[in-house]
Structures are given as structure tokens and as C-alpha cells.
Design a protein around this motif. Structure first.
Motif, short mmCIF file in Angstrom:
data_model
loop_
_atom_site.label_atom_id
_atom_site.label_comp_id
_atom_site.label_asym_id
_atom_site.label_seq_id
_atom_site.Cartn_x
_atom_site.Cartn_y
_atom_site.Cartn_z
N GLY A 789 0.77 -1.40 -0.06
CA GLY A 789 -0.13 -0.04 -0.03
C GLY A 789 0.74 1.30 -0.05
N ALA A 790 1.92 1.30 0.81
CA ALA A 790 2.67 2.52 1.12
C ALA A 790 3.46 2.85 -0.32
CB ALA A 790 3.58 2.37 2.26
N TRP A 791 3.96 1.52 -0.61
CA TRP A 791 4.93 1.66 -1.82
C TRP A 791 4.18 2.24 -3.17
CZ3 TRP A 791 9.96 1.37 -1.42
CH2 TRP A 791 10.72 1.60 -2.55
N ALA A 810 2.36 11.29 1.92
CA ALA A 810 1.29 10.17 1.71
C ALA A 810 1.74 8.76 2.22
CB ALA A 810 0.99 10.08 0.32
N ALA A 811 2.98 8.57 1.93
CA ALA A 811 3.41 7.08 2.66
C ALA A 811 3.19 6.95 4.04
CB ALA A 811 4.77 6.72 2.08
N ILE A 812 3.61 8.04 4.97
CA ILE A 812 3.64 7.81 6.28
C ILE A 812 2.11 7.87 6.60
CG2 ILE A 812 5.92 8.74 6.98
CD1 ILE A 812 4.61 11.37 7.55
N ASN A 813 1.46 8.50 6.20
CA ASN A 813 -0.17 8.44 6.76
C ASN A 813 -0.66 7.21 6.21
OD1 ASN A 813 -0.78 10.94 7.78
ND2 ASN A 813 -0.41 12.09 6.12
N ALA A 816 0.14 5.43 9.44
CA ALA A 816 -0.77 5.72 10.62
C ALA A 816 -2.14 5.38 10.46
CB ALA A 816 -0.65 7.28 10.77
N VAL A 817 -2.70 5.41 9.23
CA VAL A 817 -4.15 5.13 9.17
C VAL A 817 -4.43 3.76 9.16
CG1 VAL A 817 -6.14 5.60 7.68
CG2 VAL A 817 -4.54 7.31 8.04
N LEU A 879 -8.35 10.01 0.30
CA LEU A 879 -9.29 8.99 0.10
C LEU A 879 -8.62 7.81 -0.31
CD1 LEU A 879 -12.13 10.88 -1.76
CD2 LEU A 879 -12.22 9.84 0.41
N ARG A 880 -7.41 7.96 -1.02
CA ARG A 880 -6.72 6.72 -1.35
C ARG A 880 -6.16 6.04 -0.21
NH1 ARG A 880 -6.07 10.21 -6.02
NH2 ARG A 880 -4.38 11.30 -5.17
N ILE A 881 -5.79 6.77 0.59
CA ILE A 881 -5.29 6.15 2.05
C ILE A 881 -6.14 5.40 2.76
CG2 ILE A 881 -4.22 6.85 4.33
CD1 ILE A 881 -3.02 9.16 3.13
#
Ligand code: ATP
Length: 905
Positions: A789-791, A810-813, A816-817, A879-881
């Protein structure tokens, strides 16, 4: 009266008892008077040991830096500073500092929780003031008090003995010598060292035998043990086998990760990549892969467990017990007082010529004695009945007191019941005192199983009165008394048959006898054998505790065997065991009752097997308890064992969980125990086991929750290095995620309520690792999804025109999420988050809200953007996160469902 000179300066062992009495201005028989005691309490303060010096604030904060991980971070901080990356360096030091403060606060809270438990277990002392014996809290004692000690007591202060009988004291708390030493009251030379002061008993030592009386010469900090406390400081240890294992694990992990980081750095250099960037990547890997929150989470979860147990009246004395409780497989419980109320009421009396029923309940002297045809029984026409009541009440150390309508007892409930039944028949203490004066006693002990007293009658004859276990009494008696007062040879089978009939109704049966009268009679144990006359049997009801039956059945469904161990007779024990469900036809243990004699006769190779199968052990001596524990442990069991007497201490120490009775137990037993029940109730042990299982669950849940972040972040970095691309998350960002999620999210799992099924699964195998194969599978699943997901988002954002800081934000969120969502999945191993409900642990909501605010801060606050190299995101990214987080949650839900289906098949 002026208060005496400071007492600790005088060498009291070098003075005669009389001199000590004079020096301390007290009375050897009447003690202090109440006013003087109050005045001295004001002057000398409470009799409490000084608080251990303990480490100072600075030392305790510095101690927080003493972890391998922190060393890594400190080195990273310094090197980053040397490379000129001052902001990064400041972030790393900031994180280290926050970590130390959080660690300090948690450690202090855990210690405070343990400290407050001490106050829950009170010690009391018997003191004579104004000529009257009374019980006071030990902390109320003052120099000059006349104190009485007996076997089982913890000595409450430093005391110069005035009188003693066969007094022996275990002074290991003071001298380290575990063999108990005899005491006497002779005057000793001044230079005698503490260990040889035979005429003194010292605070915190344990009385193992005999009785004594003496004058308090030093209290609190002035006592010998007070001095030691001040010098050494008894630190509360927060270590348990599990924390030790985790500390070891994290050391190995740190070394491994450092090796990997070094390798990463070397590869980077070989590839001629930028040295600073390669080094940053190596640091990122190191900080990413280490679970920083783990030690704190373990300590706090254990501390919360301890206070939950305390609320349910189980006080933990040694922290490892919290862990062991969860894997208990056998609970060996006393009958009297633990499974039953220890509220005795005599219901039936048997004499050679008459059965008598007694009405009324409790200790109220309201009731009558009736013959089998409903007529009032008379002590005038039945001499055996009269003697049975009289001897039962006179060979007795208990007392009845009346406050308005309420009757209270002082002393042993068995003896109190005999006073009550005698009073119901009109034999009051006053009427008894007219005819008898007690001049000697052989006290009751569990080994002896009877008590005898010598009385001088008003005609100046001596007479012996005895009461005790029926089996023992038929050995002492050669004759039995008839209604007209004459004696005939004892009909042992008839007596035993009567006793068995009563025992089968669950009644506790004691036989009563009178001995030879004459002037003088020989009053020794040997002389009693065969010379007594049995007058009758008294059978008393001790109702099972209301909560015991359900607690036993909960234990059974939790795969925990419950065994009753009692000094009482097999018949009574079996009847009570059947009533509370310990003996149960359905569990296939029916009929498995072993007596102390059976155990003694068993060949040693059959012993463990037989012990494992039996569920009731009757007429067991305290020594046999130790063998029982050992045998069960040989069979691989984790044993919780209750005890209250001095002789139970070895078994309590040997058991995996020694459980002492807070209300009725001796100080010696409490000292040997891992856990003390403040209400003596069996149900409390079951509650503690339940909490113990809950603690372990919560630890496992935390680990299952935290590891995917570490593994995921580590994998992200390794992948970036392997592909030679820029890092999707920077070291400082990783630290941010690790620290904030561990504190705001992960720690909230420690407050998780127990799952409904904790007591329907079998006990945890103590050797089993925290993570089962299923949990490892879950962790890998979540880690992989997190990395993917993060990548994916990082690359997607870059490909769609985002800047590097935006893509990283975006990646760190994502981490967290996803961790916030996954937190809800971790609340149960088997059930879905929907099934448990989202609001049953309010702390989780608080945590998730805090994490959300923190993430908004790092994403949108300009200052944070500068420090952490982040950038604001637009709604589309969020939204993507969220979509990624939903995918992970659905995947975990599906995995749980599939596993549940497979287990059900
Ligand atoms: P548990 O071990 O479950 O607490 P218990 O109280 O019956 O059981 P003990 O106190 O060792 O065990 O008592 C053993 C036996 O001694 C009793 O069954 C009773 O017959 C007898 N007994 C108990 N108390 C007294 C007493 N105060 N005086 C004389 N005999 C007693």
C-alpha cells in the motif's frame, strides 16, 4: 507520665526484663495505658518501615537511556549532526527524550501500582493495653507496648521477650539464616550480635512455633530491619520472566538490525551511492525495524493487570505471578474457609443412647436441642450429652460477644460453634466457670488433630477434656459414656458409623471426650492414649460459599482442574466437594478421594498418577501438601495452591502460584505466597486466573499490532535500497510513526476488557511462545499489505506529479491510518471488529482521535513540515489512503473468518 528516653540507644538484650520494663515505663502484665500509648504514638510516629531510598529523579530518567536501541539512536543523532543535518539530528534527540519521559512516567506508575498493593495487606498485632488484650494494626505499636506473639505471626517491632514457651523464629529476613532459631528470656552480654540475641525478637521475622510476650523496644525506622531498609533500599522489581525474555529478544534484534544496517551502508558505498544518503538509509532501517514501544507496553499491561486483580481482591505480591496465573492448570484449594464460609453451626449431636437435633443458624444463641421424636433434649437426663456440650465449650479458646442483636465470635469458628450449642442448652460461660478452672492445655494443631485441656474442678479434682477428629479420638478413648453417666467399652464401629453418616451430609464432625479425674492426673499426649472416655459427637454445618460452585465450573470449562485439600475427614470433604462441583460424576473423577493415609501407602512410582486423577484429598498433613505440589509439577502442571498455616509455607513456595488467605491466614503463609486473597474466597482465585489470561491476551494483541509496522517499514527501506530508489519514508518520519502510534494507539490495547471466551479455552502452555503460527501469519499478511500500500501510493503520487515530500507524507499517513484501522481488528483474535463493537474500550477512541490530530499536524502545520520534510495533501490522497486501510481491514477480517471456518470443521 513522661515519655521514655529514645529507646534504640539502649542495649535491651543486656538488661533483665524488669530493667527494660522500668526503662520503658510500662507494666509487664497490664501493658501501657491507652492515653500513654496515644501520647507515645504522637512522639514516636507510626511503626512503619522507612521508604527505601530509591533512585533519584535524575538517575531514574538517565536509566531510561540505558537500552541498546537508545544507544543506536544516540549514535545516529550524533552522526547526523556531524553530517550537518541539524534538523534531523534534533528530531532524533527529541524522540529519544520523549521516549525517556514516557518510559519514566510509565515505570513510576507501574511502581506506584505495586506499592499501593502493599497497603492492602494489613498486618495486625496482639497487644495488651490497660490490662486488656486487643488486636491493633501493627503500625499503631509504640515503644513500651506489651505484645503477644504466636506461631504464624510476623513480629511487628523489635521486642525484648519477658516470657516465652517453645518460641522459635525464622530470622532469615534479618540474618539470611533460614533455619528457625529458639528463643529464651535470659540476660545476654552487651556485645552479643543481632543474630545471637536470643531474648529479642525482631521486626519482620516470622514466628514458626510457640508463643511469647515481650515489650516493644524499637519501632519503625529504629528497628534492626528499619536500619537495613534505609541502607539497602528494597527496590520493587518490575521484571518477570516475560520481560526478561523480551529484553533478551530486543538485544538480539538490535544486534541483527545493526548488522543489516551496516551491510546496507556497505552495499550503498560499493555501488558508489551518496554516502550521506546511504547512511541515512542505514539509520532508517535500524530505527524502523526496532519495536520501541514494546518494553513500555509490557510493563504497563502487567501493571494494569495487577491493579485489576487487586480490585477483584487478589493482591499480587510477586509480579511474575501475573503471567503464571494465565497458564495455571490445577488449583489446589483448602476446603474450610476457601470453598466454604467457615461459619460453623452445630446441627446434630450423637451420644451412645440418643441422637439430638439442634435448631437455629449462625452464631446467634437462638435455638433448641430436640430428640429424634421432637421432644426437648435434656442435659439433666443424659449425662453424655451434658459432658459433650460442657467439654466442647470448656476445651475451647474462642469467645462469643454480643453487640445488640448481633453475635460475634473471637477465635476459631469450629470452637465458637461449640460455645453456641452449649449456650443453647443453657450452659453459659458463667455457669461453666463455677465448676471448672483451666490449669493446662495441649493446643490444637493440624498434625495432632485434637485439643486437650486440664481443669481443676470445684472439688479440687483434676479432669482432662478433649475434642478432636473422630479417627484420632477413637484411638484416645477406650470407653464411652452412657446417658446415666456410667461408662462401657467403646463400640468403635458404631461410633465411626455414626460419624460417617453425619459426614455424608457434609457436616464437620468432632468427637468429645473426658479423661480420668484424680489428683493429680498425668497430662501428657502419651498418657491420654487409651485413657479417655468418649462422650459424644458434635456435627456442624459449614455452608459452601455461594460463589464457589460457579467458580469451580468456570475453572472446569477453562480446562483447569480443581482439587480440594483438607485436614477434614473424607466423608465431609466428599460431600462438600460434591456440593461445589469438585467431585462430579460427569467429569469422570467421581470417587477419586484419597486420604493422607492412602497417599502415605502409595508406592512412589504410582504417586504422581494417582494425585493427578484424584480430586479430593482428605486428612492431609501440611507436609503431604508439598509432595502433592511436586507430584503435580512432575506431571507438567502449573499449580496454584492455597494455604494459611505456618506449615503450609513450603508448599506455597513450591507451588507455581502460592495463594495465602488474607483474612484468616498467618503472616508466615502470606510471606511465602505469590498472591494474597483479601476475602479468602475460592472465586477470587478464579477471578485472578481470568485476569491473568486477560493480561496475556493484551500483550499478545499489542505485539500482533505493533510488529507489522516495524516489519513493514523495514521492508520498505530494504526494497528502496535494493532498487536503488529514493526512500519513501525518512528516518525522522519513521521515528514519528513509531513513537506516536505506539503511545497513542498501541498502549490503549492494555486497557482492553477481557474477551468473553477467556475462560472457555484451555490454559496456555507456559512454554509456548507469545506468537502462535496463526499470529505470525497474520503479522506477515498485514506487513505485506502495508508495504504494498505505502509503496504503491508513494509511486502513484510521484507518477501523478506530486513532489517527493508530498509522496512521502502520503506514505507515512498510510502507516498511521492502516495502524489505526488495524487496532480494531487486533482487539480479538477470532472475532471481527464489528462483533466486539467499536465503543467497548473508550481509550481506543481517544487514541485514534489523538493520532488523527497528530497526523493532521505533521501534514499541515508549516513548522512540522519543515522539521519532518512533509507537505500538505489534498482530499484525493486521503481517500486513497482510506481505501488502502479498508482493504487491509477486509483482508484481516477475511483471514479471521477463514480460520474460524477451518477450526469449526
Ligand atoms: P482445611 O484444611 O480445609 O482448612 P480443616 O480446617 O478441617 O480443613 P484442620 O484445621 O487441619 O483442617 O482440622 C483437621 C481436623 O481436626 C478437623 O477435621 C477436626 O476434626 C479437627 N479440628 C479442627 N479444629 C479443631 C479444634 N479447634 N479443636 C480440636 N479439633 C479440631
Amino acid at each position: 507520665m513522661a515519655a521514655p528516653a529514645p529507646v534504640a540507644m539502649s542495649a535491651h538484650h543486656g538488661m533483665s526484663g524488669h530493667e527494660v520494663v522500668l526503662l520503658l515505663e510500662t507494666d509487664p502484665h497490664r501493658g501501657l495505658n491507652g492515653d500513654e500509648a496515644t501520647e507515645r504514638a504522637r512522639r514516636f510516629g507510626l511503626n512503619v518501615l522507612p521508604q527505601p531510598a530509591g533512585a533519584g529523579l535524575l538517575v531514574r530518567i538517565l536509566r531510561q537511556f540505558h537500552h541498546p536501541l537508545i544507544y543506536v539512536l544516540l549514535v545516529a543523532g550524533v552522526v547526523t549532526a556531524l553530517l550537518g543535518e541539524y534538523v534531523d539530528s534534533a528530531v532524533i534527540f527529541g524522540v529519544v527524550f520523549v521516549n525517556a519521559v514516557v518510559g519514566y512516567i510509565q515505570e513510576s506508575r507501574a511502581e506506584a501500582a505495586l506499592q499501593s498493593l502493599r497497603a492492602m495487606v494489613h498486618t495486625v498485632a496482639r497487644v495488651v493495653r490497660d490490662g486488656r488484650e486487643r488486636t491493633v494494626e501493627s503500625e499503631q505499636l509504640v515503644p513500651g507496648d506489651l505484645v503477644l506473639v504466636e506461631a504464624g505471626d510476623k513480629v511487628p517491632a523489635d521486642i525484648r521477650l519477658l516470657r516465652q514457651t517453645e518460641l522459635r523464629v525464622d530470622e532469615s529476613a534479618l540474618t539470611g539464616e533460614s533455619v528457625s532459631v529458639p528463643k529464651d528470656d535470659v540476660v545476654l552480654p552487651d556485645p552479643t550480635v543481632v543474630a545471637d540475641r536470643r531474648n529479642m525478637v525482631h521486626s519482620s521475622t516470622l514466628v514458626t512455633a510457640g508463643t511469647g510476650a515481650g515489650i516493644v523496644v524499637a519501632t519503625g525506622a529504629e528497628t534492626e530491619i528499619g536500619e537495613i531498609h534505609r541502607l539497602v533500599g528494597a527496590a520493587t522489581t518490575l521484571a518477570t520472566p516475560l520481560t526478561a525474555k523480551l529484553a533478551q529478544f530486543s538485544k538480539v534484534l538490535t544486534v541483527g538490525i545493526l548488522g543489516l544496517a551496516a551491510l546496507t551502508f556497505a552495499i550503498g558505498l560499493l555501488r558508489r551511492q551518496d554516502a550521506v544518503e546511504t547512511f541515512t538509509a542505514a539509520i532508517a532501517l535500524a530505527v524502523a525495524a526496532i519495536p520501541e514501544g514494546l518494553p513500555a507496553a509490557v510493563t504497563i499491561t502487567l501493571a494494569i493487570g495487577v491493579s485489576r486483580m487487586a480490585k477483584r481482591r487478589a493482591v499480587i505480591r510477586r509480579l511474575p505471578a501475573v503471567e503464571t496465573l494465565g497458564s495455571t492448570t490445577v488449583i489446589c484449594a483448602d476446603k474450610t474457609g476457601t470453598l466454604t464460609e467457615n461459619q460453623m453451626t452445630v446441627r446434630e449431636i450423637w451420644t451412645a443412647d440418643e441422637w439430638v437435633q439442634v435448631t437455629g443458624s449462625g452464631y446467634a444463641v437462638d435455638g433448641v436441642l430436640l430428640t429424634h421424636d421432637g421432644r426437648p433434649a435434656s442435659i439433666e437426663t443424659n449425662a453424655a450429652l451434658r459432658w459433650t456440650l460442657l467439654a466442647g465449650a470448656a476445651c475451647n479458646d474462642a469467645a462469643l460477644t454480643r453487640a445488640g442483636e448481633r453475635w460475634d465470635i473471637v477465635g476459631d469458628p469450629t470452637e465458637a460453634a461449640m460455645l453456641v450449642v452449649a449456650a443453647k442448652a443453657g450452659l453459659t460461660p458463667e455457669s461453666r466457670a463455677e465448676s471448672f478452672t483451666r490449669v493446662g492445655a495441649i493446643p490444637f494443631s493440624s498434625e495432632r488433630q485434637y485439643m486437650a485441656t486440664l481443669h481443676r474442678s470445684d472439688r479440687d479434682d483434676d479432669v482432662v477434656l478433649v475434642k478432636g477428629a473422630v479417627e484420632r479420638m477413637v484411638e484416645l478413648c477406650s470407653t464411652q459414656m452412657c446417658a446415666d453417666g456410667s461408662c462401657r467399652s467403646i463400640d468403635r464401629p458404631a461410633v465411626l458409623e455414626a460419624a460417617e453418616g453425619l459426614a455424608a451430609k457434609g457436616l464437620r464432625v468432632l468427637a468429645i471426650g473426658v479423661g480420668p479425674s484424680g489428683d493429680p492426673v498425668e497430662f501428657t499426649e502419651n498418657a491420654l492414649v487409651g485413657s479417655m472416655t468418649l462422650t459424644g459427637l458434635q456435627a456442624m454445618l459449614d455452608p459452601p460459599r455461594a460463589a464457589a460452585t460457579s467458580a469451580v465450573s468456570v475453572c472446569h470449562s477453562a480446562g483447569i482442574a480443581v482439587k480440594m485439600i483438607t485436614g477434614d475427614n473424607a466423608g465431609t470433604a466428599s460431600a462438600i466437594a460434591a456440593a461445589v462441583g469438585v467431585l462430579d460424576d460427569r467429569t469422570g473423577t467421581h470417587g477419586m478421594v484419597l486420604t493422607g493415609a492412602d497417599l502415605a501407602a502409595l508406592p512412589s512410582e504410582e504417586f504422581p498418577e494417582a494425585v493427578e486423577r484424584a480430586s479430593v484429598f482428605a486428612r492431609v498433613s501440611p507436609e503431604q501438601k508439598l509432595r502433592l505440589v511436586e507430584a503435580l509439577q512432575d506431571k507438567g502442571h502449573v499449580v496454584a495452591m492455597t494455604g494459611d498455616g505456618v506449615n503450609d509455607a513450603p508448599a506455597l513456595r513450591q507451588a507455581n502460584i502460592g495463594v495465602a488467605m488474607g483474612a484468616s491466614g498467618t503472616e508466615v503463609a502470606k510471606d511465602a505466597a505469590d498472591m494474597v486473597l483479601t476475602d479468602d474466597d475460592f472465586a477470587t482465585i478464579e477471578a485472578a486466573v481470568e485476569e491473568g489470561r486477560g493480561v496475556f491476551d493484551n500483550l499478545t494483541k499489542f505485539i500482533t499490532w505493533t510488529l507489522p509496522t516495524n516489519i513493514g517499514q523495514g521492508l520498505v527501506i530494504v526494497t528502496a535500497i535494493a532498487l536503488g530508489t529514493s526512500l519513501p519514508i525518512l528516518p525522522t518520519q519513521i521515528l514519528w510513526i513509531n513513537m506516536t502510534t505506539a503511545v497513542a494507539l498501541g498502549l490503549m490495547l492494555a486497557f482492553e476488557p477481557k474477551e468473553a471466551d477467556v475462560m472457555t479455552r484451555p490454559p496456555r502452555d507456559p512454554g509456548q511462545s507469545l506468537l502462535t503460527r496463526a499470529l505470525v501469519g497474520r503479522i506477515l499478511l498485514v506487513s505485506t499489505l502495508l508495504v504494498a500500500g505505502a509503496w504503491w501510493l508513494f509511486e502513484w503520487e510521484l507518477a501523478n506529479g506530486a513532489t517527493l515530500p508530498e509522496a512521502r507524507t502520503a506514505a507515512i499517513n498510510v502507516f498511521a491510518v492502516v495502524q489505526s484501522f488495524y487496532l480494531f481488528s487486533c482487539r480479538s483474535f477470532t472475532h471481527s471488529a464489528w462483533r466486539i463493537g467499536f465503543f467497548t474500550n473508550h481509550w481506543l477512541i481517544v487514541g485514534v482521535a489523538t493520532q488523527a490530530i497528530l497526523q493532521l499536524a505533521i501534514t499541515y502545520l508549516p513548522a512540522m513540515n519543515t522539521v519532518f520534510q512533509t507537505a500538505p495533501l489534498d482530499v484525493g490522497v486521503w481517500l486513497r489512503i482510506l481505501a488502502i486501510a479498508v482493504v487491509v481491514s477486509v483482508a484481516v477480517g477475511a483471514e479471521k473468518w477463514l480460520r474460524a471456518r477451518r477450526t469449526a470443521q
